[in-house]
Design an enzyme around this catalytic site. Structure first.
Site, PDB file in Angstrom:
ATOM      1  N   ASP A  15     -32.824   5.149 -43.874  1.00 39.35           N
ATOM      2  CA  ASP A  15     -31.445   5.675 -44.120  1.00 39.35           C
ATOM      3  C   ASP A  15     -30.543   4.515 -43.867  1.00 39.35           C
ATOM      4  O   ASP A  15     -30.900   3.628 -42.901  1.00 39.35           O
ATOM      5  CB  ASP A  15     -31.193   6.727 -43.278  1.00 39.35           C
ATOM      6  CG  ASP A  15     -29.807   7.399 -43.485  1.00 39.35           C
ATOM      7  OD1 ASP A  15     -29.566   7.639 -44.513  1.00 39.35           O
ATOM      8  OD2 ASP A  15     -29.056   7.236 -42.439  1.00 39.35           O
ATOM      9  N   GLU A  75     -32.822   3.033 -48.520  1.00 37.30           N
ATOM     10  CA  GLU A  75     -31.479   3.374 -49.013  1.00 37.30           C
ATOM     11  C   GLU A  75     -30.286   2.532 -49.068  1.00 37.30           C
ATOM     12  O   GLU A  75     -29.714   2.292 -47.824  1.00 37.30           O
ATOM     13  CB  GLU A  75     -31.099   4.886 -48.268  1.00 37.30           C
ATOM     14  CG  GLU A  75     -29.692   5.514 -48.997  1.00 37.30           C
ATOM     15  CD  GLU A  75     -28.525   5.743 -48.042  1.00 37.30           C
ATOM     16  OE1 GLU A  75     -27.490   6.035 -48.587  1.00 37.30           O
ATOM     17  OE2 GLU A  75     -28.673   5.472 -46.938  1.00 37.30           O
TER      18      GLU A  75
END
Length: 635
Positions: free
Chosen positions: A315, A368
């Site tokens: 993330d 990401e």
């Protein structure tokens, strides 16, 4: 007399690795471990707290009394406190009470290496083990056949707290209930993988799990650690891979967490310009500190080893890579070369990816990452960061922007769709329609589509057909597969009642058939990251808002022809150029009546003519259904 027996699981080699930032299985040493010393059963504790004056284990077994069970600091300047407490058993609740040398501050901290935590809002750690008899040997032995980069990746992104709830009391399902309901549903709809939004223990529900405290513990909201193992096991037995969201980018300032752990900035960077995230009001790891690197890489290895996880989606990588991320001028300090890149992060991410791929076969890491940082998904030996894949955020933004437009205006904006192909093979891209696209007033994916009800659902089928035939792997957030009408609400179940309506059933069937198409047609996955796997037929028919292209696999016979009609006008006798003779057969059509389309089709074998068109020697005339994707195989 001390209530703690002097004992250690650490060797000198362990300590050397830890100090060097190269110990990638720290969870075998630090934390609480059920063991036996001199014939007495109990628990060995070890915690890293170099600035501590004293460290006590407190819990329900000693009435949370400081000093009752004092750990000893090691002699080797590692900053590790340890000791064995006899007669403690699995299930005991505990924390570390740390008195700091910095002003005598006393704090109670959860164990950073705990395998299990109390159910929030309670915050203590629980003594536990990782014993489990796995039944997924067939999956694990054949995992590269499922997870390599030339295999289909159709990922179903799930937030466990809101996928489905018990309606009469709005309570969470358990891991064991997910192991039945979710596994059956994913198998039915044909996704190849599930990606769980963070399941590591987190204190605050509105963070959706992205502010972690218990990095080594699956959240107790849904059950015990072994219950989560059952869920992974059942997914594997059903032939479904498991990806976990992993958050090495930041952590919350909760008093029982990692922040200011021993009275000093231990896990976080001491310079607030590097150690504090202004967007999320959270702390940022100190990637240049060797022991922190060992902690994070050990955590990644832990989930892959003990929970048989097949991949980690990392993330907020962009926030890690740039020193000026979400910071104004004067709020950040350039690196030694005067640049904005965080050199410690770059080094850490490379080492993390090298460790993952060196230790496990058939797994992937996915970034990401929302910027144009180069070579994110390229090997470290070529200068890349070493990820297996990267989210294609530009495709997601441009595509949704295009689809929101009324069809009459689309001819002016075709570049929004074709632009992605100018950079599609610069990385190994995953196409995401993720949770971030269905919150904060953005509307659900279905409700972004223009037109009346029929057109909205036709547009949605068209969007998904375009997505599944575009190069790259796929990710779809839960609910999008049946046309969830409302924005995602983490506090409530998805609107499963919508599946009683034909349009929503049609979307679910569309996704199921697209998943099957993707998994069974090598042209859609064998070269999904290579320019050799894609060829435009015509990208410049702006006036009709039509795109046509060829997807290619390793064998010529597997080539597929794809035609997208982005308006509600059905086009008869639409001619496209083709590279060779033969026939075409329509194998997918998003306008079929079984999907609640209008039923315009190209039936039977379609003859390719020796008539030059689109700069090619051969061509064919097709019927283009309204707002549709049609896919054809060569015969």
């Amino acid at each position: 007399m001390s209530n703690v027996i002097t004992y250690s699981l650490f060797t000198d080699f362990d300590i050397d690795l830890f100090k060097a930032g190269k110990h990638f299985r720290l969870y075998e040493k630090l934390g609480a471990h059920l063991t036996e010393v001199n014939g007495v059963k109990g628990v060995y504790f070890a915690v890293w707290a170099p600035t501590a004056k004293t460290v006590s284990v407190v819990g329900d077994f000693n009435y949370w009394t400081q000093g009752e069970h004092l750990l000893e600091v090691r002699w080797d300047s590692s900053g590790i406190w340890e000791g064995f407490i006899p007669n403690l058993e699995k299930g005991a609740i505990y924390k570390y009470k740390i008195e700091s040398n910095n002003g005598g501050i006393v704090t109670e901290k959860a164990d950073p290496f705990a395998f299990y935590c109390e159910k929030p809002p309670h915050t203590a750690s629980v003594i536990w083990d990782l014993d489990y008899e796995w039944k997924d040997i067939n999956w694990m032995q054949s995992r590269p056949e499922h997870n390599n980069l030339d295999k289909p990746y159709s990922v179903y992104e799930v937030h466990l707290g809101s996928w489905k709830r018990h309606s009469h009391e709005n309570r969470f399902l358990t891991y064991l209930e997910f192991a039945e309901d979710l596994v059956n549903y994913v198998k039915e709809t044909g996704f190849t993988h599930v990606e769980f939004m963070p399941i590591m223990e987190y204190p605050y529900d509105p963070s959706w799990g992205y502010q972690l405290v218990g990095y080594f513990a699956p959240t107790s909201r849904f059950g015990k650690p072994q219950d989560f193992m059952v869920l992974v096991d059942k997914l594997h037995q059903a032939g479904i891979g498991v990806i976990l969201d992993w958050v090495p980018s930041h952590f919350p300032e909760d008093a029982h967490g990692l922040g200011f752990f021993d009275g000093s900035s231990l896990y976080e960077h001491p310079d607030r310009r590097k150690g504090y995230h202004p967007d999320w009001k959270s702390l940022v790891f100190n990637y240049g500190r060797n022991e922190v690197r060992s902690f994070l890489i050990s955590n990644a290895i832990f989930w892959l080893q003990h929970y048989h996880v097949d991949g980690l989606r990392v993330d907020a990588v962009a926030s890690m890579l740039y020193l000026d991320y979400s910071r104004n001028e004067g709020e950040w300090e350039p690196n030694i070369y005067g640049g904005r890149e965080n050199l410690d992060t770059i080094s850490f991410l490379k080492e993390f990816n090298e460790a993952v791929y060196a230790n496990f076969q058939g797994v992937q890491t996915i970034a990401e990452e929302s910027t144009s940082f180069p070579m994110v998904s390229r090997p470290t030996f070529t200068g890349g960061l070493g990820f297996g894949m990267k989210w294609m955020m530009g495709w997601m933004h441009d595509t949704l922007q295009y689809f929101q437009k009324e069809t009459v205006y689309r001819k002016y904006h075709q570049d929004d769709l074709t632009f992605s192909m100018t950079y599609a093979f610069s990385e190994n891209f995953m196409l995401p329609l993720s949770h971030d696209e269905v919150v904060y007033g953005k509307k659900s994916i279905a409700n972004r589509m223009p037109g009346d009800e029929w057109q909205k659902f036709a547009n949605l089928r068209l969007l998904y057909g375009y997505m599944f035939t575009h190069p790259g792997t796929k990710l779809l957030f839960m609910g999008s597969e049946f046309g969830q009408s409302e924005e995602w609400n983490f506090q409530e179940s998805l609107d499963w009642h919508l599946l009683q309506y034909d349009y929503h059933k049609g979307i679910k069937r569309t996704i199921t058939d697209l998943n099957n198409l993707y998994k069974t047609k090598p042209a859609l996955y064998e070269k999904q990251f290579s320019n050799d796997g894609f060829e435009w037929i015509n990208y410049s028919d702006h006036q009709n808002a039509v795109l046509s292209y060829i997807r290619k696999g390793n064998n010529l016979k597997d080539d597929l022809v794809v035609v997208c009609n982005f308006t509600q006008v059905s086009r008869d006798n639409y001619r496209i150029g083709l590279p060779r003779k033969g026939k075409l057969l329509e194998i997918f059509n998003s306008d079929l009546k079984i999907y609640e389309g209008s039923g315009v089709t190209n039936s039977g074998d379609l003859n390719i003519e020796s008539s030059p068109y689109d700069g090619r020697d051969y061509s064919i005339e097709l019927i283009l259904p309204p707002l549709s994707v049609t896919v054809y195989s060569f015969l």
